[in-house]
Write a protein that holds these residues in place. Structure first.
Motif, PDB file in Angstrom:
ATOM      1  N   LYS A   1       0.828  -1.190   0.000  1.00 62.54           N
ATOM      2  CA  LYS A   1       0.000   0.000   0.000  1.00 62.54           C
ATOM      3  C   LYS A   1       0.868   1.247   0.000  1.00 62.54           C
ATOM      4  O   LYS A   1       1.839   1.348   0.753  1.00 62.54           O
ATOM      5  CB  LYS A   1      -0.921   0.022   1.222  1.00 62.54           C
ATOM      6  CG  LYS A   1      -2.019  -1.028   1.169  1.00 62.54           C
ATOM      7  CD  LYS A   1      -2.931  -0.894   2.361  1.00 62.54           C
ATOM      8  CE  LYS A   1      -4.080  -1.877   2.282  1.00 62.54           C
ATOM      9  NZ  LYS A   1      -4.993  -1.755   3.424  1.00 62.54           N
ATOM     10  N   THR A   2       0.520   2.191  -0.844  1.00 58.76           N
ATOM     11  CA  THR A   2       1.220   3.467  -0.887  1.00 58.76           C
ATOM     12  C   THR A   2       0.188   4.576  -0.866  1.00 58.76           C
ATOM     13  O   THR A   2      -0.975   4.380  -1.211  1.00 58.76           O
ATOM     14  CB  THR A   2       2.063   3.592  -2.161  1.00 58.76           C
ATOM     15  OG1 THR A   2       1.213   3.462  -3.311  1.00 58.76           O
ATOM     16  CG2 THR A   2       3.144   2.525  -2.217  1.00 58.76           C
ATOM     17  N   GLY A   3       0.599   5.777  -0.444  1.00 59.64           N
ATOM     18  CA  GLY A   3      -0.305   6.902  -0.444  1.00 59.64           C
ATOM     19  C   GLY A   3      -1.352   6.789   0.648  1.00 59.64           C
ATOM     20  O   GLY A   3      -1.187   6.064   1.630  1.00 59.64           O
ATOM     21  N   PRO A   4      -2.476   7.493   0.466  1.00 56.02           N
ATOM     22  CA  PRO A   4      -3.500   7.542   1.524  1.00 56.02           C
ATOM     23  C   PRO A   4      -4.063   6.190   1.927  1.00 56.02           C
ATOM     24  O   PRO A   4      -4.434   5.989   3.076  1.00 56.02           O
ATOM     25  CB  PRO A   4      -4.590   8.419   0.886  1.00 56.02           C
ATOM     26  CG  PRO A   4      -3.893   9.224  -0.151  1.00 56.02           C
ATOM     27  CD  PRO A   4      -2.813   8.338  -0.680  1.00 56.02           C
ATOM     28  N   ASP A   5      -4.135   5.238   0.984  1.00 56.86           N
ATOM     29  CA  ASP A   5      -4.774   3.961   1.318  1.00 56.86           C
ATOM     30  C   ASP A   5      -3.954   3.125   2.290  1.00 56.86           C
ATOM     31  O   ASP A   5      -4.446   2.146   2.845  1.00 56.86           O
ATOM     32  CB  ASP A   5      -5.085   3.146   0.062  1.00 56.86           C
ATOM     33  CG  ASP A   5      -3.835   2.642  -0.636  1.00 56.86           C
ATOM     34  OD1 ASP A   5      -2.803   3.342  -0.564  1.00 56.86           O
ATOM     35  OD2 ASP A   5      -3.897   1.571  -1.261  1.00 56.86           O
ATOM     36  N   ARG A   6      -2.677   3.489   2.528  1.00 56.86           N
ATOM     37  CA  ARG A   6      -1.888   2.703   3.476  1.00 56.86           C
ATOM     38  C   ARG A   6      -2.356   2.904   4.904  1.00 56.86           C
ATOM     39  O   ARG A   6      -1.933   2.181   5.806  1.00 56.86           O
ATOM     40  CB  ARG A   6      -0.402   3.042   3.346  1.00 56.86           C
ATOM     41  CG  ARG A   6      -0.013   4.434   3.791  1.00 56.86           C
ATOM     42  CD  ARG A   6       1.387   4.789   3.279  1.00 56.86           C
ATOM     43  NE  ARG A   6       1.766   6.139   3.679  1.00 56.86           N
ATOM     44  CZ  ARG A   6       2.707   6.409   4.560  1.00 56.86           C
ATOM     45  NH1 ARG A   6       3.346   5.435   5.154  1.00 56.86           N
ATOM     46  NH2 ARG A   6       3.014   7.658   4.857  1.00 56.86           N
ATOM     47  N   GLU A   7      -3.230   3.907   5.138  1.00 52.02           N
ATOM     48  CA  GLU A   7      -3.780   4.104   6.474  1.00 52.02           C
ATOM     49  C   GLU A   7      -4.948   3.164   6.756  1.00 52.02           C
ATOM     50  O   GLU A   7      -5.385   3.056   7.896  1.00 52.02           O
ATOM     51  CB  GLU A   7      -4.230   5.554   6.659  1.00 52.02           C
ATOM     52  CG  GLU A   7      -3.086   6.557   6.639  1.00 52.02           C
ATOM     53  CD  GLU A   7      -3.469   7.885   7.251  1.00 52.02           C
ATOM     54  OE1 GLU A   7      -2.616   8.501   7.896  1.00 52.02           O
ATOM     55  OE2 GLU A   7      -4.638   8.305   7.097  1.00 52.02           O
ATOM     56  N   ILE A   8      -5.460   2.513   5.736  1.00 52.71           N
ATOM     57  CA  ILE A   8      -6.582   1.594   5.902  1.00 52.71           C
ATOM     58  C   ILE A   8      -6.051   0.229   6.328  1.00 52.71           C
ATOM     59  O   ILE A   8      -5.450  -0.491   5.540  1.00 52.71           O
ATOM     60  CB  ILE A   8      -7.405   1.479   4.616  1.00 52.71           C
ATOM     61  CG1 ILE A   8      -7.917   2.852   4.177  1.00 52.71           C
ATOM     62  CG2 ILE A   8      -8.559   0.513   4.817  1.00 52.71           C
ATOM     63  CD1 ILE A   8      -8.632   2.844   2.844  1.00 52.71           C
ATOM     64  N   VAL A   9      -6.270  -0.109   7.581  1.00 44.10           N
ATOM     65  CA  VAL A   9      -5.797  -1.389   8.114  1.00 44.10           C
ATOM     66  C   VAL A   9      -6.689  -2.525   7.627  1.00 44.10           C
ATOM     67  O   VAL A   9      -6.211  -3.569   7.183  1.00 44.10           O
ATOM     68  CB  VAL A   9      -5.765  -1.348   9.655  1.00 44.10           C
ATOM     69  CG1 VAL A   9      -5.335  -2.697  10.228  1.00 44.10           C
ATOM     70  CG2 VAL A   9      -4.850  -0.240  10.145  1.00 44.10           C
ATOM     71  N   SER A  10      -7.995  -2.310   7.706  1.00 43.46           N
ATOM     72  CA  SER A  10      -8.952  -3.324   7.261  1.00 43.46           C
ATOM     73  C   SER A  10     -10.315  -2.676   7.078  1.00 43.46           C
ATOM     74  O   SER A  10     -10.567  -1.566   7.576  1.00 43.46           O
ATOM     75  CB  SER A  10      -9.047  -4.483   8.264  1.00 43.46           C
ATOM     76  OG  SER A  10      -9.388  -3.997   9.548  1.00 43.46           O
TER      77      SER A  10
END
Length: 245
Positions: A62-71
């Protein structure tokens, strides 16, 4: 391969595949080797997979903003209560429950009252942002949901439990402002230091039937910060819950 002075046949022998397989890797950019073969090729050539197959690695990380989404969960109820318990237990500085009723927490978390008391006494800030049980938005939501356990009743159950924490420093409760109530009832934010669980409420569905995201802060202005700022804005305009709580 040129730097390692290996031909396609030699590389194939070292990796344990047919020479034609290596030739296909070289001629067809869309062809992606099996993960085990990628690892073997990287080891033989002495370079990283990211250098040989950058698109594959980028798609896996994951790169960018979506890397903050754990699940993500299609239903809030699909998230194990143990996951909630761990987030609550690990928090040290800030527990912020900005659901409209927060009712389910008292049912699903063992000794939730004792946990909150211990957290507050250890210096953790504990906040509950609730809807006004007598507000028009609450009444409207009750008509929409049309369930036996009404929204106002669920709020009052939370208030009844919070009353047992009266006098514990660090525990706060507020009602969202009347002008913010619609925004509050449509989006629940539960914050645990730098992690959060966020539930956008769908149409006529109650909270446990709505989807949920687990976020972990990784960058400034990312998904976590956006939802945290939303909850903080509601909190700043909220009014203290009656002293009766």
């Amino acid at each position: 391969m040129g730097d390692a002075r290996l031909s396609a046949r030699q590389l194939a022998t070292r990796v344990g595949v047919a020479p034609k397989t290596v030739e296909r890797w070289l001629t067809d950019e869309a062809l992606v080797p099996h993960p085990r073969n990628r690892a073997d090729v990287s080891e033989v050539l002495g370079v990283s997979e990211a250098m040989l197959w950058p698109n594959v690695v980028r798609s896996a990380i994951k790169t960018g903003p979506d890397r903050e989404i754990v699940s993500v969960y299609p239903y809030r109820s699909a998230c194990p209560s143990s996951a909630w318990g761990q987030l609550i237990g690990d928090a040290k500085g800030d527990l912020f429950f900005a659901g409209y009723t927060n009712y389910f927490l008292w049912l699903e978390q063992p000794n939730f009252l004792g946990t909150l008391r211990a957290k507050a006494e250890a210096g953790c800030r504990v906040r509950f942002l609730l809807g006004d049980p007598d507000g028009e938005t609450t009444a409207q939501r009750e008509r929409i949901e049309d369930v036996a356990l009404t929204v106002s009743t669920r709020i009052r159950i939370t208030l009844e439990n919070l009353a047992k924490l009266r006098g514990v420093e660090g525990v706060e409760a507020r009602y969202s402002a009347a002008d913010d109530a619609t925004n509050h009832v449509s989006l629940s934010v539960f914050r645990f230091d730098s992690q959060a669980l966020v539930t956008p409420h769908l149409a006529r569905l109650v909270g446990h039937d709505s989807p949920m995201m687990h976020l972990r802060r990784q960058q400034q202005g990312g998904m976590f910060d956006r939802f945290a700022a939303h909850a903080e804005e509601l909190w700043e305009r909220a009014t203290p819950a009656p002293t009766a709580w």
